[in-house]
Write a protein that holds these residues in place. Structure first.
Motif, PDB file in Angstrom:
ATOM      1  N   ASN A   1      -6.921   2.338  -6.082  1.00  0.00           N
ATOM      2  CA  ASN A   1      -5.820   2.747  -5.241  1.00  0.00           C
ATOM      3  C   ASN A   1      -5.698   4.264  -5.125  1.00  0.00           C
ATOM      4  O   ASN A   1      -4.640   4.771  -4.828  1.00  0.00           O
ATOM      5  CB  ASN A   1      -4.508   2.167  -5.762  1.00  0.00           C
ATOM      6  N   GLU A   2      -6.801   4.974  -5.385  1.00  0.00           N
ATOM      7  CA  GLU A   2      -6.766   6.423  -5.307  1.00  0.00           C
ATOM      8  C   GLU A   2      -7.494   6.971  -4.088  1.00  0.00           C
ATOM      9  O   GLU A   2      -7.139   8.020  -3.570  1.00  0.00           O
ATOM     10  CB  GLU A   2      -7.370   7.040  -6.565  1.00  0.00           C
ATOM     11  N   LEU A   3      -8.550   6.286  -3.632  1.00  0.00           N
ATOM     12  CA  LEU A   3      -9.368   6.773  -2.516  1.00  0.00           C
ATOM     13  C   LEU A   3      -9.563   5.700  -1.454  1.00  0.00           C
ATOM     14  O   LEU A   3      -9.626   4.514  -1.766  1.00  0.00           O
ATOM     15  CB  LEU A   3     -10.760   7.188  -3.000  1.00  0.00           C
ATOM     16  N   ILE A   4      -9.686   6.154  -0.221  1.00  0.00           N
ATOM     17  CA  ILE A   4     -10.129   5.294   0.876  1.00  0.00           C
ATOM     18  C   ILE A   4     -11.542   5.765   1.189  1.00  0.00           C
ATOM     19  O   ILE A   4     -11.759   6.934   1.502  1.00  0.00           O
ATOM     20  CB  ILE A   4      -9.230   5.442   2.121  1.00  0.00           C
ATOM     21  N   GLN A   5     -12.515   4.869   1.054  1.00  0.00           N
ATOM     22  CA  GLN A   5     -13.908   5.223   1.288  1.00  0.00           C
ATOM     23  C   GLN A   5     -14.470   4.374   2.417  1.00  0.00           C
ATOM     24  O   GLN A   5     -14.254   3.164   2.453  1.00  0.00           O
ATOM     25  CB  GLN A   5     -14.740   5.006   0.024  1.00  0.00           C
ATOM     26  N   PHE A   6     -15.182   5.027   3.345  1.00  0.00           N
ATOM     27  CA  PHE A   6     -15.815   4.313   4.443  1.00  0.00           C
ATOM     28  C   PHE A   6     -16.899   5.163   5.071  1.00  0.00           C
ATOM     29  O   PHE A   6     -17.026   6.344   4.786  1.00  0.00           O
ATOM     30  CB  PHE A   6     -14.773   3.890   5.496  1.00  0.00           C
ATOM     31  N   SER A   7     -17.672   4.532   5.928  1.00  0.00           N
ATOM     32  CA  SER A   7     -18.729   5.206   6.665  1.00  0.00           C
ATOM     33  C   SER A   7     -18.291   5.316   8.122  1.00  0.00           C
ATOM     34  O   SER A   7     -17.722   4.370   8.672  1.00  0.00           O
ATOM     35  CB  SER A   7     -20.024   4.392   6.564  1.00  0.00           C
ATOM     36  N   ALA A   8     -18.532   6.479   8.749  1.00  0.00           N
ATOM     37  CA  ALA A   8     -18.164   6.695  10.148  1.00  0.00           C
ATOM     38  C   ALA A   8     -19.244   7.529  10.825  1.00  0.00           C
ATOM     39  O   ALA A   8     -20.004   8.227  10.169  1.00  0.00           O
ATOM     40  CB  ALA A   8     -16.815   7.403  10.235  1.00  0.00           C
ATOM     41  N   ARG A   9     -19.290   7.449  12.148  1.00  0.00           N
ATOM     42  CA  ARG A   9     -20.242   8.240  12.926  1.00  0.00           C
ATOM     43  C   ARG A   9     -19.503   9.302  13.716  1.00  0.00           C
ATOM     44  O   ARG A   9     -18.504   9.026  14.362  1.00  0.00           O
ATOM     45  CB  ARG A   9     -21.026   7.354  13.894  1.00  0.00           C
ATOM     46  N   PHE A  10     -20.000  10.528  13.642  1.00  0.00           N
ATOM     47  CA  PHE A  10     -19.473  11.648  14.406  1.00  0.00           C
ATOM     48  C   PHE A  10     -20.631  12.242  15.175  1.00  0.00           C
ATOM     49  O   PHE A  10     -21.608  12.698  14.577  1.00  0.00           O
ATOM     50  CB  PHE A  10     -18.850  12.698  13.469  1.00  0.00           C
ATOM     51  N   SER A  11     -20.549  12.207  16.502  1.00  0.00           N
ATOM     52  CA  SER A  11     -21.634  12.681  17.379  1.00  0.00           C
ATOM     53  C   SER A  11     -22.956  12.013  17.016  1.00  0.00           C
ATOM     54  O   SER A  11     -24.006  12.638  17.005  1.00  0.00           O
ATOM     55  CB  SER A  11     -21.769  14.202  17.292  1.00  0.00           C
ATOM     56  N   GLY A  12     -22.891  10.723  16.677  1.00  0.00           N
ATOM     57  CA  GLY A  12     -24.097   9.960  16.376  1.00  0.00           C
ATOM     58  C   GLY A  12     -24.633  10.121  14.969  1.00  0.00           C
ATOM     59  O   GLY A  12     -25.623   9.513  14.607  1.00  0.00           O
ATOM     60  N   VAL A  13     -23.980  10.940  14.132  1.00  0.00           N
ATOM     61  CA  VAL A  13     -24.439  11.176  12.762  1.00  0.00           C
ATOM     62  C   VAL A  13     -23.539  10.390  11.808  1.00  0.00           C
ATOM     63  O   VAL A  13     -22.322  10.570  11.793  1.00  0.00           O
ATOM     64  CB  VAL A  13     -24.400  12.680  12.414  1.00  0.00           C
ATOM     65  N   SER A  14     -24.137   9.525  10.995  1.00  0.00           N
ATOM     66  CA  SER A  14     -23.388   8.718  10.043  1.00  0.00           C
ATOM     67  C   SER A  14     -22.949   9.569   8.851  1.00  0.00           C
ATOM     68  O   SER A  14     -23.731  10.356   8.314  1.00  0.00           O
ATOM     69  CB  SER A  14     -24.250   7.555   9.562  1.00  0.00           C
ATOM     70  N   ARG A  15     -21.697   9.431   8.450  1.00  0.00           N
ATOM     71  CA  ARG A  15     -21.135  10.182   7.320  1.00  0.00           C
ATOM     72  C   ARG A  15     -20.391   9.226   6.406  1.00  0.00           C
ATOM     73  O   ARG A  15     -19.736   8.301   6.857  1.00  0.00           O
ATOM     74  CB  ARG A  15     -20.139  11.246   7.794  1.00  0.00           C
ATOM     75  N   GLU A  16     -20.471   9.461   5.095  1.00  0.00           N
ATOM     76  CA  GLU A  16     -19.690   8.733   4.106  1.00  0.00           C
ATOM     77  C   GLU A  16     -18.432   9.552   3.834  1.00  0.00           C
ATOM     78  O   GLU A  16     -18.525  10.732   3.517  1.00  0.00           O
ATOM     79  CB  GLU A  16     -20.477   8.537   2.815  1.00  0.00           C
ATOM     80  N   LEU A  17     -17.255   8.945   3.960  1.00  0.00           N
ATOM     81  CA  LEU A  17     -16.000   9.657   3.773  1.00  0.00           C
ATOM     82  C   LEU A  17     -15.233   9.096   2.591  1.00  0.00           C
ATOM     83  O   LEU A  17     -15.204   7.884   2.382  1.00  0.00           O
ATOM     84  CB  LEU A  17     -15.132   9.548   5.025  1.00  0.00           C
ATOM     85  N   SER A  18     -14.604   9.966   1.818  1.00  0.00           N
ATOM     86  CA  SER A  18     -13.705   9.607   0.726  1.00  0.00           C
ATOM     87  C   SER A  18     -12.434  10.415   0.916  1.00  0.00           C
ATOM     88  O   SER A  18     -12.463  11.646   0.869  1.00  0.00           O
ATOM     89  CB  SER A  18     -14.322   9.939  -0.626  1.00  0.00           C
ATOM     90  N   ILE A  19     -11.325   9.723   1.138  1.00  0.00           N
ATOM     91  CA  ILE A  19     -10.064  10.392   1.433  1.00  0.00           C
ATOM     92  C   ILE A  19      -9.021   9.958   0.405  1.00  0.00           C
ATOM     93  O   ILE A  19      -8.816   8.757   0.207  1.00  0.00           O
ATOM     94  CB  ILE A  19      -9.585  10.035   2.856  1.00  0.00           C
TER      95      ILE A  19
END
Length: 74
Positions: free
Chosen positions: A1-19
């Motif tokens: 319950n501390e982080l939201i983690q997901f994968s997203a694409r920005f301008s066609g480039v895949s990124r792993e995000l931890s918020i």
């Protein structure tokens, strides 16, 4: 319950995000506008627009004028 983690694409480039959960004020679908808004913790600073960070400075034009270019630095 501390982080939201997901994968997203920005301008066609895949990124792993931890918020951090404490920094999320809501989650909304761009396509439908539906989503959820959350109550912020009292210790999280809120600025105009609900963002918790200050916006970056406005970019300036390159010193040499013309179009900027990238170069490889080793």
């Amino acid at each position: 319950n501390e982080l939201i983690q997901f994968s997203a694409r920005f301008s066609g480039v895949s990124r792993e995000l931890s918020i951090p959960v404490d920094c999320v004020s809501g989650v909304f679908a761009k396509e439908t506008g539906q989503g959820l808004a959350f109550q912020l913790s009292p210790d999280v600073p809120v600025v105009d627009g609900g963002a918790t960070e200050t916006p970056p400075d406005k970019p300036t034009a390159p010193a040499g004028g013309g179009r900027p270019k990238l170069s490889v630095v080793k």
